[in-house]
Design a protein around this motif. Structure first.
Motif, short mmCIF file in Angstrom:
data_model
loop_
_atom_site.label_atom_id
_atom_site.label_comp_id
_atom_site.label_asym_id
_atom_site.label_seq_id
_atom_site.Cartn_x
_atom_site.Cartn_y
_atom_site.Cartn_z
N ARG A 1 -4.35 4.23 -19.93
CA ARG A 1 -3.88 4.59 -18.64
C ARG A 1 -4.76 4.74 -17.57
NH1 ARG A 1 -0.62 6.21 -23.02
NH2 ARG A 1 1.83 5.08 -22.98
N THR A 2 -6.11 5.98 -17.94
CA THR A 2 -6.88 5.94 -17.01
C THR A 2 -7.36 4.57 -16.38
OG1 THR A 2 -7.29 7.89 -18.33
CG2 THR A 2 -8.91 7.30 -16.24
N TRP A 3 -7.90 4.09 -16.95
CA TRP A 3 -8.32 2.47 -16.45
C TRP A 3 -7.39 2.29 -15.03
CZ3 TRP A 3 -7.39 -2.78 -16.02
CH2 TRP A 3 -8.32 -3.43 -15.49
N LEU A 4 -5.75 2.40 -15.72
CA LEU A 4 -5.18 1.25 -14.60
C LEU A 4 -4.79 2.49 -13.82
CD1 LEU A 4 -2.61 0.42 -17.27
CD2 LEU A 4 -4.51 -1.07 -15.40
N ALA A 5 -5.24 2.97 -13.60
CA ALA A 5 -5.29 4.59 -12.37
C ALA A 5 -6.55 4.05 -11.60
CB ALA A 5 -5.33 5.80 -12.98
N GLN A 6 -7.49 3.97 -11.78
CA GLN A 6 -8.95 3.81 -11.69
C GLN A 6 -8.31 2.90 -11.05
OE1 GLN A 6 -11.81 4.02 -13.42
NE2 GLN A 6 -11.56 7.23 -13.99
N ALA A 7 -7.58 1.64 -11.45
CA ALA A 7 -7.28 -0.18 -10.75
C ALA A 7 -6.89 -0.27 -10.08
CB ALA A 7 -6.88 -0.90 -12.10
N GLU A 8 -6.29 1.19 -10.11
CA GLU A 8 -5.05 1.43 -8.81
C GLU A 8 -5.76 1.23 -7.44
OE1 GLU A 8 -0.61 0.58 -7.29
OE2 GLU A 8 -1.15 0.81 -9.55
N GLU A 9 -6.66 2.42 -7.41
CA GLU A 9 -6.71 2.94 -6.89
C GLU A 9 -8.54 2.13 -5.89
OE1 GLU A 9 -8.96 6.63 -7.35
OE2 GLU A 9 -6.98 7.02 -8.27
N HIS A 10 -8.39 0.99 -6.33
CA HIS A 10 -9.77 -0.08 -5.83
C HIS A 10 -9.03 -1.39 -5.71
CE1 HIS A 10 -12.40 2.74 -8.14
NE2 HIS A 10 -13.10 2.15 -7.69
N ILE A 11 -7.97 -1.75 -5.77
CA ILE A 11 -7.28 -2.69 -5.27
C ILE A 11 -7.31 -3.27 -3.46
CG2 ILE A 11 -5.36 -3.60 -4.98
CD1 ILE A 11 -4.07 -2.24 -6.84
N SER A 12 -8.21 -4.72 -3.92
CA SER A 12 -8.79 -4.74 -2.14
C SER A 12 -8.92 -6.11 -2.42
CB SER A 12 -10.15 -4.58 -2.25
OG SER A 12 -10.22 -5.08 -1.39
N SER A 13 -7.99 -6.96 -2.08
CA SER A 13 -8.17 -8.73 -2.43
C SER A 13 -7.56 -9.15 -0.27
CB SER A 13 -7.41 -9.20 -2.99
OG SER A 13 -5.81 -9.12 -2.52
N TYR A 14 -8.21 -10.37 0.27
CA TYR A 14 -8.89 -10.60 1.62
C TYR A 14 -8.05 -12.10 1.30
CZ TYR A 14 -9.68 -11.01 6.19
OH TYR A 14 -10.00 -11.87 7.42
N ASP A 15 -6.90 -11.98 2.07
CA ASP A 15 -6.75 -13.90 2.75
C ASP A 15 -7.55 -14.32 3.97
OD1 ASP A 15 -5.76 -16.43 3.32
OD2 ASP A 15 -4.04 -15.67 2.03
N LYS A 16 -8.66 -14.58 4.26
CA LYS A 16 -9.49 -15.44 5.36
C LYS A 16 -8.31 -15.64 5.65
CE LYS A 16 -12.43 -18.46 3.21
NZ LYS A 16 -13.84 -18.89 3.04
N TRP A 17 -7.48 -16.50 5.91
CA TRP A 17 -6.82 -17.13 6.68
C TRP A 17 -5.57 -16.96 7.76
CZ3 TRP A 17 -9.37 -21.02 8.02
CH2 TRP A 17 -10.63 -21.94 7.33
N GLU A 18 -4.75 -16.11 6.23
CA GLU A 18 -3.30 -15.53 6.98
C GLU A 18 -2.77 -14.63 6.82
OE1 GLU A 18 -0.82 -19.47 8.10
OE2 GLU A 18 -1.86 -19.97 5.93
N GLY A 19 -4.18 -13.94 5.98
CA GLY A 19 -3.38 -12.98 5.50
C GLY A 19 -2.96 -13.15 3.61
N ARG A 20 -2.83 -11.29 3.44
CA ARG A 20 -2.29 -11.73 2.54
C ARG A 20 -1.41 -12.42 1.69
NH1 ARG A 20 -2.67 -5.64 -1.41
NH2 ARG A 20 -2.96 -7.34 -3.42
N PHE A 21 -0.42 -11.70 1.90
CA PHE A 21 1.27 -12.25 1.40
C PHE A 21 1.84 -13.53 1.78
CE2 PHE A 21 0.23 -8.39 -0.34
CZ PHE A 21 -0.12 -8.50 -1.30
#
Length: 486
Positions: A380-400
């Motif tokens: 649970r602690t690891w998942l909470a930290q993962a939530e804070e570090h979420i970062s992804s970037y779609d370099k073509w058209e935006g993430r979604f």
């Protein structure tokens, strides 16, 4: 046999009529493998010769398409299903490697009405047409040689397959749910995750919520005849099958040889057809599935989280562009050597979870209901930290956003790909969703060390044994005590 001189002699070949009858009922495995998809087609009821037609007359008909083991979860909707329905298997037939994470985009083809169904003119259609043609040929031969038993056997065996087709003919009950237009902008995002037993995760970005809900919907079979008429039809088919086998055993030898050749051919063809992948060879669907490339975490990147200086960043960029130039212009031998230097992605449970979390942008699908990740204080602690570090970037058209085959820039990329359907695959390969760097393994190790005092407590019985006074009897002290291995 040996003659009087002791030499080995072979007796003349004697044809056994019973052998032909046995051949007519062999080959159940190759017929039943695709029995369900055949029952959906109109040509399943045409009279034809079929290996082992009795295999289609099951005591209990199947009302569900086959499912697979796994967990299907909505990343934001909270919907969970503890099985993978046939629809999901059909859209994603490729088996993922252990702890592999794949990102796919699913859109609907506008010209298709039904979500999925059988191929109208696939391999099963032509093999059924072959059985029909062979039945006609045997009828002609029976008339030509004036063999009534052979004619009767052909008609009976062909009728059995037709009766079996009527008894197992069904319609698919599987419709896309309709959503009110007023809720279109208020529903949660339609991301779906499929977790497989080998630790692999498939992240699905559906074009709309109705498509996403199909991953949680069950497929049902609605047969054209009820259970009682089906059992009556099965009884008639069994009688016809026995009559056909007896008539075949009493036909002329030349016609029996023709039957043997026919069933040998049909068994070979049905075996070859059953060896094909049913998802791609016998079924079709109304969706476009595109795999989006993802730049995943690498083993090398996990151990080094120190930010690079501008000089080091420039050197790395120049080196990457030089390798890209080599891959584009060098010979195949140099390309193979360059590929060996490419960093391999991390393949373990933690890496798969972090990649899927970064692609979906949330950890709420990792809970007690899905039972994908362990649910204790450490995770649970690891998942909470993962939530804070979420970062992804779609370099073509935006993430979604949906992919529309963008133009690839010239210059240091050394290539140019036009945004046309001809170069679609290459454009998809050049598009890349980049996941932000985070030392998720190091974070998990730190958390484990923090909770070690709670998670590695000795068993109470062992603790009591250690506190026992040394003045125990010799008999008691002679008994070996268990040792806790760490």
């Amino acid at each position: 046999m040996f003659d009087a001189s002791g030499s080995l002699q072979f007796e003349p070949f004697k044809y056994c009529p019973a052998a032909t009858s046995i051949i007519a009922v062999l080959g159940e495995g190759s017929v039943t493998r695709n029995a369900q998809v055949t029952g959906l087609t109109w040509w399943s009821v045409i009279p034809r010769l079929l290996p082992a037609p009795q295999a289609l007359l099951e005591h209990e008909r199947k009302y569900r398409l086959p499912t697979a083991v796994g967990v299907v979860a909505g990343a934001y909707s909270g919907t969970i299903k503890k099985e993978i329905n046939f629809f999901a298997q059909l859209l994603h037939p490729r088996t993922l490697a252990n702890y592999e994470v794949e990102l796919v985009q699913v859109t609907r083809r506008k010209q298709e009405a039904r979500s999925f169904g059988p191929r109208e003119y696939g391999p099963l259609f032509f093999v059924s047409l072959l059985g029909f043609a062979m039945a006609i040929a045997l009828i002609v031969l029976s008339v030509y040689y004036q063999d009534g038993f052979s004619l009767l056997a052909t008609i009976m065996l062909a009728t059995v397959s037709s009766f079996a087709g009527f008894g197992t003919h069904w319609d698919l009950v599987f419709q896309e749910p309709k959503i009110a237009a007023s809720r279109d902008k208020t529903l949660p995002r339609s991301d779906v995750l499929i977790y497989y037993p080998n630790g692999a995760i498939r992240v699905i970005r559906a074009e709309s919520e109705p498509i996403a809900r199909l991953y949680f919907q069950a497929e049902y079979a609605e047969y054209i005849i009820d259970d009682t008429p089906y059992r009556t039809l099965a009884l008639l088919s069994t009688i016809l099958l026995m009559g056909g086998v007896v008539s075949l055993a009493n036909s002329k030898n030349i016609l029996q040889v023709a039957f043997v050749a026919t069933y040998f051919t049909l068994n070979a063809v049905y075996w070859a057809v059953s060896a094909l992948n049913p998802f791609t060879a016998h079924w079709r669907h109304a969706f476009q599935v595109d795999v989006l490339p993802v730049k995943r975490p690498t083993e090398t990147a996990l151990g080094d989280t120190t930010p690079l200086t501008k000089t080091a960043e420039l050197k790395r960029t120049v080196k990457q562009q030089w390798h890209r130039f080599q891959n584009a212009w060098s010979l195949s031998k140099r390309q193979a050597r360059a590929e060996k230097n490419v960093k391999k992605e991390a393949r373990n449970f933690t890496a798969a979870l972090w990649t899927a979390i970064a692609l979906t942008g949330t950890t709420q699908w990792l809970n007690e209901a899905t039972a994908i990740a362990p649910m204790n204080d450490v995770w649970r602690t690891w998942l909470a930290q993962a939530e804070e570090h979420i970062s992804s970037y779609d370099k073509w058209e935006g993430r979604f956003k949906l992919h529309r085959r963008p133009r690839i820039a010239t210059g240091i990329d050394w290539t140019f790909t036009a945004a046309t359907s001809k170069h679609k695959e290459e454009a998809l390969q050049r598009r890349q969703i980049v996941i932000g760097s985070w030392d998720y393994q190091g974070a998990l190790t730190t958390i484990l060390a923090k909770y070690a005092a709670q998670t590695r407590k000795p068993i109470p019985d062992e603790a009591e044994d250690e506190d026992e006074p040394s003045s125990l009897s010799e008999k008691t002290s002679a008994v070996p005590r268990p040792v806790l291995e760490v």
